[in-house]
Design a protein around this motif. Structure first.
Motif, PDB file in Angstrom:
ATOM      1  N   THR A   1      -3.903   2.101   8.668  1.00 41.95           N
ATOM      2  CA  THR A   1      -2.805   2.496   7.794  1.00 41.95           C
ATOM      3  C   THR A   1      -3.176   2.491   6.324  1.00 41.95           C
ATOM      4  N   GLU A   2      -3.979   1.515   5.963  1.00 44.70           N
ATOM      5  CA  GLU A   2      -4.308   1.421   4.546  1.00 44.70           C
ATOM      6  C   GLU A   2      -5.079   2.658   4.094  1.00 44.70           C
TER       7      GLU A   2
ATOM      8  N   THR B   1      -3.400   9.855   1.736  1.00 46.81           N
ATOM      9  CA  THR B   1      -2.227  10.623   1.332  1.00 46.81           C
ATOM     10  C   THR B   1      -2.184  10.767  -0.172  1.00 46.81           C
TER      11      THR B   1
ATOM     12  N   SER C   1       1.666  12.512   5.702  1.00 50.65           N
ATOM     13  CA  SER C   1       3.037  12.000   5.566  1.00 50.65           C
ATOM     14  C   SER C   1       3.702  11.894   6.926  1.00 50.65           C
ATOM     15  N   ARG C   2       3.495  12.918   7.735  1.00 48.95           N
ATOM     16  CA  ARG C   2       4.096  12.864   9.066  1.00 48.95           C
ATOM     17  C   ARG C   2       3.518  11.719   9.870  1.00 48.95           C
TER      18      ARG C   2
ATOM     19  N   ASP D   1       1.083  16.980   4.056  1.00 50.43           N
ATOM     20  CA  ASP D   1       2.104  17.052   5.110  1.00 50.43           C
ATOM     21  C   ASP D   1       1.652  16.299   6.350  1.00 50.43           C
TER      22      ASP D   1
ATOM     23  N   GLU E   1      16.931   5.841  10.715  1.00 52.88           N
ATOM     24  CA  GLU E   1      15.800   4.983  10.355  1.00 52.88           C
ATOM     25  C   GLU E   1      15.461   5.131   8.892  1.00 52.88           C
TER      26      GLU E   1
ATOM     27  N   CYS F   1      -2.800   5.633   3.784  1.00 48.40           N
ATOM     28  CA  CYS F   1      -2.039   5.700   2.536  1.00 48.40           C
ATOM     29  C   CYS F   1      -2.920   6.181   1.390  1.00 48.40           C
TER      30      CYS F   1
ATOM     31  N   ILE G   1       0.795  -1.221   0.000  1.00 46.27           N
ATOM     32  CA  ILE G   1       0.000   0.000   0.000  1.00 46.27           C
ATOM     33  C   ILE G   1       0.826   1.269   0.000  1.00 46.27           C
TER      34      ILE G   1
ATOM     35  N   PHE H   1       2.710  -2.576   6.132  1.00 43.39           N
ATOM     36  CA  PHE H   1       2.429  -2.043   4.811  1.00 43.39           C
ATOM     37  C   PHE H   1       2.351  -3.103   3.739  1.00 43.39           C
TER      38      PHE H   1
ATOM     39  N   ILE I   1       6.156   4.437  10.925  1.00 44.97           N
ATOM     40  CA  ILE I   1       7.363   3.699  10.567  1.00 44.97           C
ATOM     41  C   ILE I   1       8.427   3.799  11.652  1.00 44.97           C
ATOM     42  N   GLU I   2       8.437   4.924  12.321  1.00 43.10           N
ATOM     43  CA  GLU I   2       9.540   5.195  13.228  1.00 43.10           C
ATOM     44  C   GLU I   2       9.631   4.180  14.342  1.00 43.10           C
TER      45      GLU I   2
ATOM     46  N   LEU J   1       2.390   8.898   8.681  1.00 45.80           N
ATOM     47  CA  LEU J   1       2.988   7.658   8.190  1.00 45.80           C
ATOM     48  C   LEU J   1       4.412   7.507   8.716  1.00 45.80           C
ATOM     49  N   ALA J   2       5.134   8.613   8.762  1.00 45.19           N
ATOM     50  CA  ALA J   2       6.497   8.543   9.285  1.00 45.19           C
ATOM     51  C   ALA J   2       6.474   8.108  10.743  1.00 45.19           C
TER      52      ALA J   2
END
Lengths: 424, 328
Positions: free
Chosen positions: B101-102, B108, B124-125, B121, A39, B105, A19, B143, B131-132, B127-128
């Protein structure tokens, strides 16, 4: 739609569609740039599509704190940080729009050191924003390749000195220059500003200068100069917010030698909206302002902040002139100082016509460090009597006033019915 | 009627609506001020005049699906009101991105195609933030990324960038595995080509030991490879030359230090090892953990080798390289 825990289970049995990897590159770049750099690089292990996505990141932020370096300048550990940056930059491929380095503990800035190579690489990559935040060991000289960064729009540099290269054509696109712990020599900052036609914001913090700084800029909108300087001359007609603060350390830059061409500065202003003269700036400049000398009214000036000795005739006169050319003044903040070395002129404020409409639009007045001296009381009286729309007058006395003075203060006549006198 | 009265009684019917059509054909109407918050829609209305009626609905880009569209319109509806404080906006934003999450995305992607930069923005933040701090496996899981990198690729020089000790351990294990596979391959060749091996001279071996034959670049994995290769060479029956034997013996004694965790296995190799900028201390820790496993492998391999080769090791841990030379 049924979401939640069952969704995940369902997904495991259904063919999973990736996705995220099909998002536009711009977005993937944005996501990576929001991650800590280590990261972001780690995403290379995720899948084939993410293998080199990190290598086209456009905004690089290297923070020493992310690398778990312990206290102290252990060579081995700081080398890890340096090695990371070196390897990263060598494997990076593509434009770098922003480069930020937060390295307070690391020696990167020695002549011929890493920063020179990195700056060269950045200048070739069309960098738009450079921030180098370090602690000062000793001022370092900005690598000359910095001046070849033609696309540069924003620069934040700490603890540096520089010398403009002879063939410097200027930063055509830069809009913000921010220098901290900056040591100026021979008006290099003035020349730099002159060669930046689109500069809008100039901040010089903790400046140290023995030279004659002269800053001329037509596009400058925001100006902050703070530090120790000997001579300062500003001609920035369209600046809307200006702050000049002169620190004086008698052992270092003696007060007597300091010179700030205030009248020229104020005379050149057209669009100013707020002005702050702090430290000794007003004191060292005040002799330049004479009544009637200021050419025009500053109609947009709404806020004035001064550090002033109301008992000093020169300064009082200058302040009065300033108030006179600001008919739309809405807020005054004064940091009252008693410099004590000139003859007290307690009658100045009393001698001014209290019905002249000096503070016609004044809404807020703040007086800090009010000591209740004749001059200060006189000024306060003037203020209260001549400010028809005054809403708030905050007087911070730091426990200097005795009860009598306080009573007298509160009894003063007020022109504005709504005026609220707050004593702190 | 006076202006103020008009303003007060503006009924719903007088509000202008804009018609939007998704790629799948479904049509929605939305209040004009909400739609105008979106730059792409705004442009369409102003430039092309579309959207004013159902038949002339604005065609939205493909990436905007109906679910994302309704989220985007909620976002626009909230933020286009001018009177909100920054705090309110921030807290709305925080709640807004708490979706799975889907959908995040998709949102976004949709926001990007509508050029709604603040929302791009924000997502994206978000999503970051997802991931972090997660391991690659976790991220792949979230994902649905395919794990399609070969072990080879995971080993490439890129690994030096990554300070993460877990990844380095993984890399090291893969490296070890790979070397073993190569090892076995070589041994099979050896068994086939015994004669050829005999011709290798002692000098070659010495050269290699002294670091000339070895490749540069002191990476931990490669240094192990050197050691393994040494083992290969050890299978060569040495000439009956006492001096070289002594030298070898002497040199072989040095690696005794191997097991104490000292990275510089051979003194002559130490200049190379300096190139290994990976934290030498971490290397040692990991090696200690691997030695027993490695030893087992080597045991198995060694047991396959016979005949002219006499590679013995004593029972003590790590003295892998001391060998006695027996003439067969």
């Amino acid at each position: 739609m049924d979401r939640g825990g069952s969704q995940k289970k369902r997904n495991k049995s259904v063919a999973n569609v990736d996705i995220i990897s099909n998002l536009p590159d711009v977005i993937k770049d944005k996501i990576l740039c929001c991650l800590p750099i280590k990261e972001a690089v780690g995403t290379c292990l995720l899948s084939r599509k993410w293998r080199y996505t990190w290598a086209s990141m456009t905004e690089l932020i290297f923070r020493e704190d992310d690398f778990d370096l312990s206290n102290g300048i252990d060579e081995g550990e700081s080398n890890r940080f340096v090695y990371f940056i070196v390897t990263f930059l060598s494997l990076h491929n593509g434009p770098i729009l922003k480069f930020e380095l937060n390295a307070r503990r690391v020696h990167l800035l020695s002549p011929g050191g890493h920063i020179h190579r990195w700056m060269l690489m950045l200048s070739r990559n069309g960098v738009k924003e450079i921030q180098i935040r370090t602690r000062i060991w000793r001022n370092y000289k900005i690598p000359s390749s910095f001046f070849s960064c033609e696309e540069l729009e924003y620069a934040y540099l700490q603890g540096c000195i520089f010398q403009l290269p002879p063939l410097f054509t200027g930063f055509k696109r830069i809009h913000t220059l921010h220098f901290i712990d900056f040591c100026a020599t021979e008006n290099n900052i003035g020349e730099l500003v002159a060669s930046c036609p689109n500069l809008e914001k100039l901040i010089l913090s903790r400046l140290l200068s023995f030279a004659d700084i002269s800053i001329h800029s037509t596009k400058l909108k925001i100006l902050r100069v703070d530090g120790m300087f000997k001579h300062l001359s500003l001609v920035t007609p369209h600046v809307s917010s200006a702050m000049v603060s002169l620190q004086v350390n008698t052992g270092y830059v003696p007060r007597a030698g300091c010179n700030f061409n205030l009248s020229q500065f104020i005379g050149s202003l057209l669009d100013i909206e707020n002005i702050s003269l702090l430290g000794h700036a007003f004191e060292c400049a005040a002799h330049g302002i004479l009544p009637g000398k200021l050419p025009r009214l500053l109609n947009r000036l709404t806020e004035i902040t001064l550090a002033i000795d109301l008992g000093n005739l020169k300064e009082a006169n200058a302040a009065h002139c300033l108030f006179q050319v600001a008919p739309n003044l809405r807020r005054i903040e004064l940091e009252l100082i008693s410099r004590g070395y000139s003859a007290p002129t307690s009658n100045f404020w009393d001698s001014i016509d209290h019905q002249a409409g000096l503070f016609n639009n004044l809404d807020t007045a703040v007086l800090n460090n009010f000591a209740g001296s004749c001059a200060e009381s006189g000024f306060l009286k003037l203020l209260l009597e001549d400010a028809p729309v005054l809403r708030v007058a905050r007087i911070e006395d730091r426990n200097k006033l005795d009860k009598e003075s306080l009573k007298r203060l509160l009894k003063m006549r007020r022109a504005s019915k709504d005026a609220e006198v707050i004593l702190l | 009627m006076s202006e103020s009265e008009l303003a007060v009684i503006k009924p719903e019917a007088l509000k202008t609506y804009i018609w939007l059509q998704c790629f799948d054909g479904s049509i929605q109407q939305v209040e004009e001020e909400v739609a105008m918050f979106c730059p792409m829609i705004c442009r369409e209305i102003v430039k092309n005049g579309t959207g004013s009626s159902k038949n002339h609905a604005i065609a939205l880009p493909e990436r905007v699906n109906p679910a994302s569209l309704s989220l985007i319109l909620d976002y626009c509806r909230f933020h286009q009101v001018p009177g909100r404080s920054n705090k309110e906006r921030k807290s709305f934003d925080e709640k807004f991105v708490r979706i799975d999450t889907e959908r995040l995305c998709e949102l976004t992607s949709a926001a990007d195609s509508l050029q709604l930069k603040p929302l791009v923005d924000l997502t994206s933040r978000a999503l970051a933030r997802i991931i972090e701090g997660k391991t690659p496996e976790e991220i792949r899981d979230i994902f649905h990324l395919p794990d399609d990198l070969t072990e080879e690729e995971k080993l490439e020089p890129l690994k030096n960038i990554n300070d993460d000790p877990r990844i380095r351990l993984l890399n090291r294990l893969y490296a070890k595995k790979r070397k073993e596979l190569q090892e076995r391959q070589k041994l099979k060749d050896v068994q086939v080509q015994d004669e050829q091996k005999d011709e290798r001279s002692l000098d070659e071996l010495l050269c290699f030991i002294n670091g000339d034959g070895g490749s540069g670049g002191g990476k931990g994995a490669k240094s192990k490879k050197k050691n393994k290769r040494r083992k290969d060479h050890a299978k060569i029956p040495p000439k009956a030359d006492s001096e070289p034997v002594n030298k070898e013996g002497a040199i072989c004694v040095v690696p005794r230090k191997v097991d104490s965790g000292n990275v510089s296995r051979l003194p002559c190799q130490s200049p190379d090892m300096q190139d290994d900028v990976e934290d030498p201390f971490e290397d040692a820790d990991l090696d200690d953990g691997l030695d027993p496993a490695m030893k087992e492998e080597l045991d198995r391999v060694q047991s396959q080798v016979s005949v002219k080769l006499a590679v013995s090791k004593d029972g003590s841990r790590g003295d892998l390289w001391t060998y006695s030379l027996e003439q067969s």
